[in-house]
Design a protein around this motif. Sequence first.
Motif, mmCIF file in Angstrom:
data_model
loop_
_atom_site.group_PDB
_atom_site.id
_atom_site.type_symbol
_atom_site.label_atom_id
_atom_site.label_comp_id
_atom_site.label_asym_id
_atom_site.label_seq_id
_atom_site.Cartn_x
_atom_site.Cartn_y
_atom_site.Cartn_z
ATOM 1 N N VAL A 64 36.385 18.078 49.174
ATOM 2 C CA VAL A 64 37.665 18.144 48.484
ATOM 3 C C VAL A 64 37.781 19.466 47.739
ATOM 4 O O VAL A 64 38.831 20.116 47.733
ATOM 5 N N LEU A 65 36.669 19.902 47.151
ATOM 6 C CA LEU A 65 36.630 21.165 46.422
ATOM 7 C C LEU A 65 35.397 21.937 46.873
ATOM 8 O O LEU A 65 34.278 21.469 46.711
ATOM 9 N N SER A 66 35.625 23.097 47.469
ATOM 10 C CA SER A 66 34.495 23.902 47.932
ATOM 11 C C SER A 66 33.903 24.719 46.790
ATOM 12 O O SER A 66 34.508 24.831 45.707
ATOM 13 N N GLN A 67 32.729 25.285 47.019
ATOM 14 C CA GLN A 67 32.144 26.154 46.004
ATOM 15 C C GLN A 67 32.958 27.447 45.913
ATOM 16 O O GLN A 67 33.221 28.100 46.919
ATOM 17 N N PRO A 68 33.384 27.822 44.710
ATOM 18 C CA PRO A 68 34.197 29.031 44.560
ATOM 19 C C PRO A 68 33.415 30.296 44.915
ATOM 20 O O PRO A 68 32.178 30.336 44.831
ATOM 21 N N ILE A 69 34.153 31.325 45.307
ATOM 22 C CA ILE A 69 33.606 32.654 45.549
ATOM 23 C C ILE A 69 34.384 33.635 44.681
ATOM 24 O O ILE A 69 35.616 33.695 44.751
ATOM 25 N N LEU A 70 33.686 34.380 43.867
ATOM 26 C CA LEU A 70 34.325 35.326 42.954
ATOM 27 C C LEU A 70 34.494 36.683 43.618
ATOM 28 O O LEU A 70 33.569 37.219 44.228
ATOM 29 N N LYS A 71 35.702 37.233 43.497
ATOM 30 C CA LYS A 71 35.986 38.585 43.981
ATOM 31 C C LYS A 71 36.380 39.451 42.802
ATOM 32 O O LYS A 71 37.188 39.033 41.957
ATOM 33 N N ILE A 72 35.808 40.651 42.719
ATOM 34 C CA ILE A 72 36.086 41.575 41.618
ATOM 35 C C ILE A 72 36.836 42.779 42.172
ATOM 36 O O ILE A 72 36.371 43.427 43.112
ATOM 37 N N ILE A 73 37.999 43.063 41.593
ATOM 38 C CA ILE A 73 38.786 44.238 41.978
ATOM 39 C C ILE A 73 38.746 45.232 40.824
ATOM 40 O O ILE A 73 39.450 45.057 39.820
ATOM 41 N N PRO A 74 37.919 46.283 40.927
ATOM 42 C CA PRO A 74 37.827 47.249 39.824
ATOM 43 C C PRO A 74 39.060 48.138 39.755
ATOM 44 O O PRO A 74 39.826 48.240 40.722
ATOM 45 N N ASN A 75 39.250 48.764 38.596
ATOM 46 C CA ASN A 75 40.348 49.709 38.372
ATOM 47 C C ASN A 75 41.711 49.091 38.678
ATOM 48 O O ASN A 75 42.617 49.765 39.181
ATOM 49 N N TYR A 76 41.880 47.820 38.359
ATOM 50 C CA TYR A 76 43.166 47.152 38.600
ATOM 51 C C TYR A 76 44.235 47.713 37.668
ATOM 52 O O TYR A 76 45.396 47.850 38.061
ATOM 53 N N ASP A 77 43.841 47.996 36.451
ATOM 54 C CA ASP A 77 44.738 48.641 35.476
ATOM 55 C C ASP A 77 43.985 49.843 34.921
ATOM 56 O O ASP A 77 43.148 49.709 34.018
ATOM 57 N N THR A 78 44.267 51.026 35.492
ATOM 58 C CA THR A 78 43.496 52.219 35.121
ATOM 59 C C THR A 78 43.794 52.676 33.707
ATOM 60 O O THR A 78 42.925 53.230 33.034
ATOM 61 N N GLN A 79 45.022 52.464 33.242
ATOM 62 C CA GLN A 79 45.366 52.926 31.896
ATOM 63 C C GLN A 79 44.610 52.153 30.825
ATOM 64 O O GLN A 79 44.101 52.739 29.860
ATOM 65 N N LEU A 80 44.545 50.837 31.012
ATOM 66 C CA LEU A 80 43.846 50.005 30.023
ATOM 67 C C LEU A 80 42.395 49.749 30.411
ATOM 68 O O LEU A 80 41.695 49.003 29.720
ATOM 69 N N LYS A 81 41.957 50.363 31.527
ATOM 70 C CA LYS A 81 40.580 50.208 31.998
ATOM 71 C C LYS A 81 40.218 48.731 32.149
ATOM 72 O O LYS A 81 39.267 48.225 31.547
ATOM 73 N N ARG A 82 41.000 48.066 32.971
ATOM 74 C CA ARG A 82 40.761 46.642 33.196
ATOM 75 C C ARG A 82 40.596 46.373 34.690
ATOM 76 O O ARG A 82 41.073 47.130 35.537
ATOM 77 N N MET A 83 39.928 45.279 34.997
ATOM 78 C CA MET A 83 39.702 44.877 36.390
ATOM 79 C C MET A 83 40.176 43.439 36.570
ATOM 80 O O MET A 83 40.398 42.706 35.599
ATOM 81 N N LYS A 84 40.324 43.056 37.847
ATOM 82 C CA LYS A 84 40.850 41.738 38.165
ATOM 83 C C LYS A 84 39.769 40.866 38.770
ATOM 84 O O LYS A 84 39.062 41.291 39.692
ATOM 85 N N LEU A 85 39.642 39.654 38.248
ATOM 86 C CA LEU A 85 38.710 38.661 38.783
ATOM 87 C C LEU A 85 39.519 37.607 39.527
ATOM 88 O O LEU A 85 40.476 37.053 38.982
ATOM 89 N N ILE A 86 39.140 37.322 40.763
ATOM 90 C CA ILE A 86 39.828 36.313 41.573
ATOM 91 C C ILE A 86 38.825 35.245 41.988
ATOM 92 O O ILE A 86 37.760 35.556 42.527
ATOM 93 N N CYS A 87 39.189 33.993 41.756
ATOM 94 C CA CYS A 87 38.309 32.867 42.084
ATOM 95 C C CYS A 87 38.849 32.182 43.341
ATOM 96 O O CYS A 87 39.824 31.420 43.299
ATOM 97 N N HIS A 88 38.226 32.469 44.493
ATOM 98 C CA HIS A 88 38.658 31.883 45.761
ATOM 99 C C HIS A 88 37.990 30.520 45.954
ATOM 100 O O HIS A 88 36.768 30.405 45.840
ATOM 101 N N VAL A 89 38.811 29.513 46.277
ATOM 102 C CA VAL A 89 38.281 28.166 46.462
ATOM 103 C C VAL A 89 39.178 27.418 47.444
ATOM 104 O O VAL A 89 40.385 27.690 47.517
#
Length: 330
Positions: free
Chosen positions: A231-256
């Motif tokens: 019903v619920l698979s084990q999640p896989i985390l994806k990291i997207i660096p430099n998502y917001d270069t001005q604020l120096k932030r990145m995006k974490l995505i939880c694929h499930v």
Amino acid sequence: MNQIFFTNILSICTDIILEVISGFTLITKIDPLNVIFFFSAVPTETSFRANIELVSGHSRIFSGERAHLRCSIPDVHRSNWTYLWFRGSEELSQTGQELNLLNTKVQESGKYYCQGTRNTKVGKIRTQQSVPVELKVDGGWVILQVPQHPQLVGSTLEVTCRVRGNPRLEEIILYKDGVEVMRQNGHEPDFYLTNLSLEDLGVYSCRASWDVRGRTHSAISAGAHVQILEVLSQPILKIIPNYDTQLKRMKLICHVQYNAPAPAPPIDFYFYKNNRRLGPATSDNYNVVKQTPGPYSCKARVPQLGLSKSSEPKNFGQIRVAQPQRPSHL
């Protein structure tokens, strides 16, 4: 004269524009003052996909039986479509919304697709081809009918051991990957496997025995694959660096994969760094965080079902490892 010519041209082009829009093609720019129209290249395929349905039930049937398929187009404009049917790469002669296969033959086994097509003032367009429906026509004596779609962990699997002509059954045996799973006497052709787990995934077959005029006959079916999903698979985390270069932030995505039947209870997502939660739970499967090195992970949770699974940690950047201090000399 010029006014009438302008009006006629504008009327014709307006008709074309409406036809193009209803056909989901693109228009890049219109200059009504100069009556100059810039059309993008008219695509021959729409953005939506045809849907195919096996109306007659099971996808595994005996030769001589019938199969009934239906094609539908998710077009909100309710345009008039012509339907194309395919078995594999072969285009069939039928063009109606429904495909009826009577007195089927083994050679008619295969993957069936459908597609919509229609003529517009800017040319012929087609939908995307549907996902396939596989039909298996069996020329033998026994078939095992299994569900077309994957089953979920914890549910009950029903399979049917059918004999051509539906004679009175004496005994049926169910096998999984060649090993006997269940055996039952009597006339009911159905098996029920309760509380499924991932270990129940495999290729199933059955053997049936029946009497005709005092003589016992026995035959075994071809194998049929049964898929089982969590019903619920084990999640896989994806990291997207430099998502917001001005604020120096990145995006974490939880694929499930969340396979609960509708209406599915809501799912919550949590994000962690060094096993410390990054903010409250969210219904979105992503989070934008400060881009700093460290081990990150995520968790998917369905409170109403009591399900919760976490991803494996994923390192980002160069993680400093504390060096052991040298012992001081006395």
